[in-house]
Structures are given as C-alpha cells and as structure tokens.
Enzyme design. Structure first.
Site, PDB file in Angstrom:
ATOM      1  N   ARG A  63      43.356 -31.111  27.162  1.00  0.00           N
ATOM      2  CA  ARG A  63      42.390 -30.153  26.614  1.00  0.00           C
ATOM      3  C   ARG A  63      41.779 -30.713  25.334  1.00  0.00           C
ATOM      4  NH1 ARG A  63      46.828 -26.904  28.428  1.00  0.00           N
ATOM      5  NH2 ARG A  63      46.168 -25.470  30.093  1.00  0.00           N
TER       6      ARG A  63
ATOM      7  N   ARG B 133       4.066  -7.543 -11.787  1.00  0.00           N
ATOM      8  CA  ARG B 133       3.213  -8.725 -11.803  1.00  0.00           C
ATOM      9  C   ARG B 133       1.754  -8.287 -11.796  1.00  0.00           C
ATOM     10  NH1 ARG B 133       3.397 -12.762  -6.799  1.00  0.00           N
ATOM     11  NH2 ARG B 133       2.069 -11.128  -5.906  1.00  0.00           N
TER      12      ARG B 133
ATOM     13  N   ARG C 146       4.472  -6.375  -6.774  1.00  0.00           N
ATOM     14  CA  ARG C 146       3.182  -7.037  -6.565  1.00  0.00           C
ATOM     15  C   ARG C 146       2.099  -5.969  -6.693  1.00  0.00           C
ATOM     16  NH1 ARG C 146       6.700  -8.005  -2.396  1.00  0.00           N
ATOM     17  NH2 ARG C 146       7.555 -10.108  -2.159  1.00  0.00           N
TER      18      ARG C 146
ATOM     19  N   CYS D 291      12.365 -14.508  -7.940  1.00  0.00           N
ATOM     20  CA  CYS D 291      11.794 -13.405  -7.160  1.00  0.00           C
ATOM     21  C   CYS D 291      11.164 -13.879  -5.862  1.00  0.00           C
ATOM     22  CB  CYS D 291      10.777 -12.631  -7.984  1.00  0.00           C
ATOM     23  SG  CYS D 291       9.333 -13.605  -8.485  1.00  0.00           S
TER      24      CYS D 291
ATOM     25  N   GLU E 288       5.909 -20.947 -11.014  1.00  0.00           N
ATOM     26  CA  GLU E 288       5.636 -21.180  -9.591  1.00  0.00           C
ATOM     27  C   GLU E 288       4.800 -22.426  -9.352  1.00  0.00           C
ATOM     28  OE1 GLU E 288       3.348 -17.822  -8.093  1.00  0.00           O
ATOM     29  OE2 GLU E 288       2.741 -17.341 -10.136  1.00  0.00           O
TER      30      GLU E 288
ATOM     31  N   GLY F 136       9.001 -18.070  -9.045  1.00  0.00           N
ATOM     32  CA  GLY F 136       8.335 -17.729  -7.784  1.00  0.00           C
ATOM     33  C   GLY F 136       8.480 -18.895  -6.825  1.00  0.00           C
ATOM     34  N   THR F 137       9.623 -18.962  -6.163  1.00  0.00           N
ATOM     35  CA  THR F 137       9.957 -20.168  -5.398  1.00  0.00           C
ATOM     36  C   THR F 137       9.165 -20.308  -4.110  1.00  0.00           C
ATOM     37  OG1 THR F 137      11.873 -18.947  -4.533  1.00  0.00           O
ATOM     38  CG2 THR F 137      12.252 -20.458  -6.384  1.00  0.00           C
ATOM     39  N   ASN F 138       8.478 -19.251  -3.655  1.00  0.00           N
ATOM     40  CA  ASN F 138       7.604 -19.429  -2.493  1.00  0.00           C
ATOM     41  C   ASN F 138       6.491 -20.421  -2.831  1.00  0.00           C
ATOM     42  OD1 ASN F 138       9.158 -17.418  -1.354  1.00  0.00           O
ATOM     43  ND2 ASN F 138       7.613 -15.820  -1.587  1.00  0.00           N
ATOM     44  N   ASP F 139       5.738 -20.121  -3.909  1.00  0.00           N
ATOM     45  CA  ASP F 139       4.650 -21.016  -4.307  1.00  0.00           C
ATOM     46  C   ASP F 139       5.174 -22.308  -4.921  1.00  0.00           C
ATOM     47  OD1 ASP F 139       2.484 -19.658  -3.378  1.00  0.00           O
ATOM     48  OD2 ASP F 139       1.998 -18.658  -5.256  1.00  0.00           O
TER      49      ASP F 139
ATOM     50  N   HIS G  93       2.325 -13.796   4.740  1.00  0.00           N
ATOM     51  CA  HIS G  93       2.075 -12.410   4.361  1.00  0.00           C
ATOM     52  C   HIS G  93       2.830 -11.456   5.278  1.00  0.00           C
ATOM     53  CE1 HIS G  93      -0.282  -8.596   4.486  1.00  0.00           C
ATOM     54  NE2 HIS G  93      -0.329  -8.786   3.185  1.00  0.00           N
TER      55      HIS G  93
END
Length: 880
Positions: free
Chosen positions: A93, A620, A564, A834, A748, A769-772, A458
C-alpha cells in the site's frame, strides 16, 4: 532502526516514534496504532529515501534488505512466501505525506500463483475463497504493473456469469472460481503477449517498481500540482501480511469515524461490507451495512465483540491524537485488524464541534483549537453551498470571485434585473463586466456572472461586499445581448434560462442544482470569542451602505476600514446631481450641483457613524474617474439630456471628451480632487456636519478618518488636507462643537511607498490599497488578468494569483518599506490594509509580521479575518 537510511525499514510494530516525513502519513499512523496495542497486520515500510529511483527496478542491495524483512514476517507468521503448503501472501500500500493526493493503487494478494492458490485452498478449506483471491490478484497486478484496463477482466467475469445464468457473485462455487482465474490468466496473456508472472518474489519487486513509476508519472505530478502539493513529494511503500475480509461469513471490510463527519457529535459512525476485500467497499456493488442501527443488519448485530473492539480502538486513537479519526479495518474470522488511520474528513460544523469538545474537556488549549481550523472553511457557515451529491452540468468555469451558490434566471441588463427582482423573480445578472452604474442591478440580483475581470474586478469586490455569489472572468462564454443569448462551446442559453453559480469553485452550471443553506452554531461564536482573545490586529470592514455596516457589526467588525464614498452616488437624485456637476462648465454650477448631494451624503455618513457607535470609520474621498458616473448607451444619454435640459449631441460629445485611454492611471483620486476642489469641500463638509449631528444626538462625537486616494507626494496631500481642515473649522465654528478627526492616505502606488517618510509627515494614517498597489507594481490590469494569471500560476511563475494572495516578495517589499519609512516620518502613524487581501489568511499573516494595526475586508470575510489574525499572532509569537 533509522528510517531515514535508504536501506533501513520501519517495522510497523516498532515502539520507536514514527517519522511521518520519512514514512508518509499512513505508515506513521500504523505505527501509532501498533503503539496503542491495536491489531495491525505485521509488516514494514520502505521509507521515501528507499523508494526514490525505485521505478527503475529494485537494486540488489535493496532486494536483499527486503528479503531479510520478509524472512522476519515469515518467522512471525509461520508462513513462507511462495510455499506450497502454507504460503505467505502480501499487500503493498502507498504511504504519502499528509495533505498530498494519492495516485497509487494498493496491490493485494501478492504471492499467489497456480501452486500457492491451491495451497491456500487446502489451508483454508475453501477453494472458492482461494481462487477468488487469485483472480483478484491477476486483475490488480495487470492494471497496476502493466497498465491493463480492468474492464477487460470485468467483461470476462460478466460473460462467465451470463454463460452459467448467474445473477450475482454469491452464486459462484469453487469450481467456478477456479475457471474464472484460468480465464483471467488467459486474458492477461492476451493483453500483454506474455504469461502471468508465477515467480512470487518477482511479483513483489515488479509491483514495488510499478507503484513508484505511477507516483512519478506526469499525471500524478499534475494532480499534486492542482491540489497545491509539491510535485516532488515523496512516496513510501508499506508491505504487510494479507488479512482477508472475504474469508467467510464472519469476515468483511469497513470504515469507521470516531465522530459524525457532518455534525462532529462524539458517536462512532461508519459502514461495513461482509465477505469482501477493500476495493469492494469503494465499488459499492452490494448493499453496505451500517456499524450500528439497532437492527439485525449491522456490524454490531452480526459481530458484537468485534464491534466493541472497534469502538474501543477508535476511542483510544482519538484520545491519543486529540482529533477525530477515520480508520479502515478488516475483519477475518471475527478478528479485527486496523489497516489505516487518519484525521477524519469533516464539515466545518463538525470541525468546530470537535475542537469545542476538546477544549471543554481540557484536552486542548484555546490556542491549539484556533490553529486547528482553516479560516477559509468558515465560508461554509456563511454562504450557501452546492450539495456534494448534486449532479453538475458544467457550462463554463471562471474565477471563484465571491463564495456562495445560487440559481436564477439569466438577465443581461441591470435595470431589468432590478425590475424582475422587485416582482419576486430570482435573477442572475450576466454581463461582460459590471460598471458602477449597475449597482442597483447588483443589489437586486441573486448572483453575478461576468465574462471578463479578475478577483478584484468591480463585480467581484461589490459581490463580496454584499455576500452574493460571483463568478468572474468566465472567458469561454459569449454574450449576445441583442439576441439575448449566452453561449459556450456546445451549448446556447437564452435570457430567462436558469443557471446556477458556484462561487466557491467558479463553475457555471446548467439548470437548478440542489443547494445547502448556511448554518451558524454556538460553536461558531465560541471560536471567534477565542480568536478575539488571542489576536493583536483589529479587524474592520469595507462598507458603504447601512446594510453592509450592520452586517459587518453583526460579524464582529471593529469599525469601517474603507467606505468608498463614490458608491453613495450611484442611484437616485444623487446620481443626477453628480452627473450635473461633472457636465457643468463653471465652478459655481458645479458647487450648486454638489450642494444637492450634500444632505444625502451627510445622512449616509451619520448612519454609518451611529451603527459603528464610536468605532473608527475611514471615509475615502471620491476616487474613480468621472466618466464612470456617466451613461454609455445612446438612449440613456438622451434620457439624461432631457433631465438636465441639455442638448443630447453636446452631452454625448462632453462624455466622449472625458474618456481616457487608461483611466485607472488617469484623472482620478487626488488628481481629480485637485482639479475639482469643490468635491473635497462638499464631501468634507458632509462628513463634519454628520459628526455634529451624531454628537448632538448621542452626546459622543465620532472620530472620522478621512482618506485621500492615489497620493504619490506630500504636496498633493497637503493641498487636499488644507481644504479638509478648512471645512472642519467652518463646521466647528457654525455648530459650536469641537471634534477630532484624522486625515490620511491610501498607499496604492509604488512611489507613495517609496516616499512614505515624507507623506507620513502630513498623514495620521496609511491604509494600504493592495488591489491597485499590486496592479501598478506588476503592471497587470486586475480586470484583464483572468486571461493569463492561471497559466502563470500553473507554470510556477507566480505561487498564487497576486490579486488573491499578497505577493510578499514584490508588493510585500513595498509595504515593508512604507511601514518602515512611514514610522520614521511619524512614530505614532496608524497602519492598516483595505485591499481585498485584508480577507486572505496568508496575506493577513504577512500583515501581522509587519506590525500593521488592522486589516479591513468585506463584511462576510470579517469572521475569517478574525480567526486568521489570531492564528497569525499565535504562530508569530511561538517563533519569538
């Protein structure tokens, strides 16, 4: 013996502490079973080091060591491999690391040939049993060692039964079993052009080599990669004496859980199949019996002593491991043998019940209990899920942008979605991508499907904030809004057709599928109470609406980390006002238009302050480019012209003038605020008037945090801050109230991170702002990344989607620099995050390591973030 030596083995009955790294999880657990004096078939394990290179064949030195180990088994059992009187039969096995998918099939009944099969028949006094084992082995060996299709052998068996008029295997007699074994041998020779291997030693060695080859085959490596496991994970092999669940009436195979897999209640559950070997249980070709049911058709009723031994053994194992366990077992002539033990599969509800029980009993600390729960698994408690047994007809797959499952009618227009939802129709909004003006349709729809966009698009961000399922970037789908069709290869769906979204997997399913609704228990609250007790970072929520804010508070958010404010403009009279402002040519007209929106924003801010009741609220200022507030459709433009009493042609021209080639890097954020300072004046006044209103109402003025977006220099922030301070002074003078507020910025853009020392001298807080920041660091559009980001991850270029899990090496380095330099510029600066990474456990661990003060995420992610923050703190503390 030292199991790390490639020539050394672990005897499964050894009292030495097992090394799971060297032996794999199954072998290590078998050693633990043996240490508890539970019956484990005698055997030994070839460690990972011994199995490397085994696919090329068993080398002489290794063969000699295997022979020595088998000799010990022969001495212990009184049987001998290949013996014509008392043959020893073996099972091999796989034993793989915990959490690594197993792609290797076990091989049973090794050691059978024409001679030993007859010997087994005499020794057991059961020709049918012996010959059944023989034909099982022929098929098993052919498939694993030589790659034969098992179906060819199943056809031989089915044809034989048809010839004899048999309906089931139970009708086969000893003579039948012998004939079938002969036919299996003939099929083997037909498949492979060679006779079946009669040398029992070579049977074993070729099996070992074949299992190693299967483990290292491209298919197995791909499977490991898909599951996030190392491609080069090691394989160990277990060689054990065979025990037979098909040896007679008081024999069988089964599986037992120490706790119910769905509820976690402490009561043994499981299943049992009499007169069978292990693969039969998985095949489920015969009715499976429960372990107990109060009736006559259960293991407890058939073999009460065996059931009692199993119950005691499972309880002892759970107590030793301090975890719910799952065991596989064989019963041979009423004797119980344990074949494997591992942590039991369980639902999230069960996981919480288990750790709560252990903590209450004193067997486990709160800290250890917190570390036992996967934060992301809490999604199962917060969102609906597809029933695991439901049939899925997959139309397409995209990104799992927001968890949950929902069925609804395909609708392509946001306004139509809103109208139908008002009439009680459950709809799914299907768009190439969503725009800010679709917000009302997004609110009304049950779920959202887009053909473009990534995890931070979005649609994804808004859906997560609302707790709605979303699948984004389903690029195989084609939308024809005019014809009202949604097409994928091989299928075309029409407006109004029902689809189901699985936001957890990113699958788009045809039709209605059974869905399980979420359930919260007292254990959920208990776990989060422990988490709050053992974390340092605060957890805030991203919220703009009263509904989102209340939901965030219900989930334990300690303030709003990102409001926002642009989302407050996307409906009703306020949308008309912002459009009027945008299209005005003179500052005076722009101020007049904004004045219409001020009372509405003031009321919105006041509502958020009251819900948060003294907790921080970060607002913001307006961020997106102005064209996002304007219509695109010709009909909508003409309707707006009538509302504004404007010329439609001139209006269309003005809208076109506002469009930019790359709006996300264009006239937005602080740049927009500097061009139109009246926006700052209006928003700041709305904030401070709301502070005054709440202070008069409650006697406790809130402390707002006003955030300026997209800053790259201190000079930008200083200019905007001056207008904020002026608005505050005006409101304080007009109302006679004194209040406190903070002004800060989003970090950002890479330059902002590099210039954090300067910017901090004008900012009381930074919010990353870690997205941008991710998209500007990588130079990748987050809305278009879905087309190739998966390929980058699969090729190992990225360890994960950087828009889901923070890129520590690149983006993380910028965050580190900004934290370090920001604190040098202002020692007491407040730091948070954020972006969407604020709800990702791996990213939260990074935030803890950087000493951030808080994370902020969508409301439905708040419980996940609370637990992840506690785990990050506990792990970091243990390293100090």
């Amino acid at each position: 013996m030292n199991s790390a030596d490639s020539m050394m083995f672990c005897q499964l009955g050894s009292t030495a502490a097992p090394d799971a790294t060297a032996l794999g999880a199954k072998a290590a657990q078998l050693c633990s079973l043996a240490a508890l004096s539970l019956a484990v078939p005698p055997g030994f394990a070839l460690p990972v080091s011994a199995c490397r290179g085994l696919g090329e064949g068993v080398k002489p030195e290794l063969a000699a060591r295997i022979d020595e180990a088998i000799a010990q088994l022969e001495a212990a059992t009184g049987r001998k491999l290949g013996d014509a009187e008392k043959p020893l039969l073996l099972a091999v096995r796989p034993s793989v690391p915990a959490g690594v998918p197993n792609a290797v099939e076990a091989v049973l009944n090794i050691g059978l040939n024409d001679v030993t099969a007859e010997a087994l028949a005499r020794d057991s006094n059961d020709v049918r049993f012996a010959q059944e084992c023989y034909r099982r082995f022929i098929q098993n060996y052919a498939h694993t060692v030589l790659g034969d299709d098992p179906a060819a052998f199943e056809d031989v068996l089915a044809l034989y039964k048809e010839e004899r008029g048999y309906v089931s295997d139970a009708e086969l007699r000893g003579s039948d079993a012998r004939e079938i074994a002969l036919r299996f041998k003939a099929q083997f020779e037909s498949n492979n052009g060679e006779a079946f291997q009669e040398d029992v030693r070579q049977q074993l060695f070729t099996t070992l080599a074949a299992m190693a080859r299967v483990w290292n085959a491209p298919r197995a490596k791909t499977q490991r990669k898909i599951h996030g496991a190392p491609e080069d994970a090691g394989l160990a092999l277990i060689i054990q004496v065979m025990v037979f669940g098909n040896a007679g009436d008081h024999s069988g195979v089964g599986r037992a859980w120490s706790r119910h897999p769905q509820t976690g209640i402490a009561a043994m559950a499981g299943e049992f199949l009499p007169q069978a070997q292990g693969p039969d249980l998985a095949a489920r070709l015969r009715p499976i019996l429960p372990l107990h049911n109060g009736g006559s058709d259960s293991l407890q009723a058939l073999m009460p002593a065996t059931y009692s031994a199993l119950e005691q053994g499972v309880a002892a194992l759970e107590a030793r491991l301090r975890d719910a366990v799952e065991v596989e077992f064989t019963v041979e002539h009423d004797r119980l043998w344990f074949l494997s033990a591992r942590p039991g599969k369980r639902s999230t509800v069960a996981s919480l019940q288990i750790v709560t029980d252990f903590v209450k009993s004193g067997a486990m600390s709160e800290e250890e209990a917190l570390l036992r729960i996967d934060p992301l698994s809490l999604d199962q408690l917060l969102h609906s899920t597809i029933d695991p047994d439901a049939k899925r007809t997959v139309v397409a797959s995209g990104l799992p942008a927001s968890p949950g499952a929902v069925s609804g009618a395909i609708i392509f227009d946001a306004e139509e979605a809103r109208a139908l939802a008002a009439d009680g129709v459950r709809v799914i909004l299907v768009r190439p991508e969503t725009l800010p003006e679709d917000i009302r349709g997004l609110h009304a729809a049950e779920g959202v499907l887009t053909t473009r966009g990534g995890m931070t698009s979005h649609a994804a961000v808004i859906a997560r904030g609302m707790g709605k399922p979303c699948v984004s970037g389903a690029s195989a789908l084609r939308i024809d809004a005019k014809l009202g069709t949604l097409s994928a290869p091989g299928v075309t769906l029409k407006r109004g057709d029902i689809i189901t979204l699985d936001g957890a997997t990113g699958q788009v399913l045809k039709g209605t599928v059974d869905i399980r609704q979420p359930e919260l228990s007292g254990n959920f609250a208990t776990l989060l109470t422990w988490a709050d007790r053992h974390r340092r970072m605060m957890v805030r929520a991203n919220a703009e609406t009263v509904q989102d804010a209340r939901m965030a508070r219900d989930f334990g958010a300690e303030g709003i980390g990102l409001c926002r404010t642009e989302h407050m403009f996307f409906e009703g009279e306020r949308l008309v006002a912002i459009r009027e402002m945008i299209l005005a040519d003179r500052e005076r007209d722009r101020r007049d238009a904004l004045a219409k929106a001020l009372p509405m924003l003031r009321a919105d801010f006041a509502a958020l302050f009251e819900i948060m009741a003294g907790l921080p609220v970060t607002l913001r200022l307006l961020d997106p480019p102005l064209h996002e507030f304007l219509p695109e459709d010709v009909g909508d433009i003409e309707a707006l012209a009538r509302v504004l009493n404007a010329d439609a042609v001139l209006l269309r021209r003005r809208i076109m003038d506002l469009r930019e080639q790359n709006p996300m890097l264009g006239h937005r954020g602080v740049r927009l605020l500097l061009s139109y300072p009246e926006i700052v004046d209006m928003q700041a006044r709305a904030v401070f008037e709301a502070v005054a209103d709440v202070a008069r109402k409650t006697g406790r003025p809130p402390i707002p945090e006003i955030m300026v977006p997209l800053v790259v220099s201190r000079a930008e922030l200083d200019l905007v801050r001056a207008r904020i301070d002026a608005a505050a002074s005006d409101v304080q003078r007009e109302t006679g109230l004194a209040f406190t507020y903070l002004v800060g910025t989003m970090i950002e853009l890479p330059r902002a991170a590099l210039k954090a020392h300067d910017i901090a001298q004008s900012a009381e807080f930074f919010s990353f702002g870690t997205n941008d920041l991710t998209q500007t660091t990588f130079g990748i559009s987050r809305d278009d990344s879905a087309r190739f980001i998966g390929e980058y991850a699969s090729k190992g270029i990225f360890p994960a989607d950087p828009f889901v899990t923070l890129d520590v090496d690149g983006v993380g380095e910028l965050v580190h620099l900004a934290v370090e330099r920001g604190r040098k510029g202002r020692a007491d600066i407040h730091l948070g995050i954020c972006g969407e990474h604020g709800g990702d456990p791996t990213s939260i661990a990074f935030c803890e390591s950087e000493g951030l003060d808080y994370v902020s995420c969508s409301p439905f992610r708040v419980p996940i973030a609370r637990l992840a923050a506690a785990q990050a703190y506990l792990r970091l503390s243990s390293q100090k």
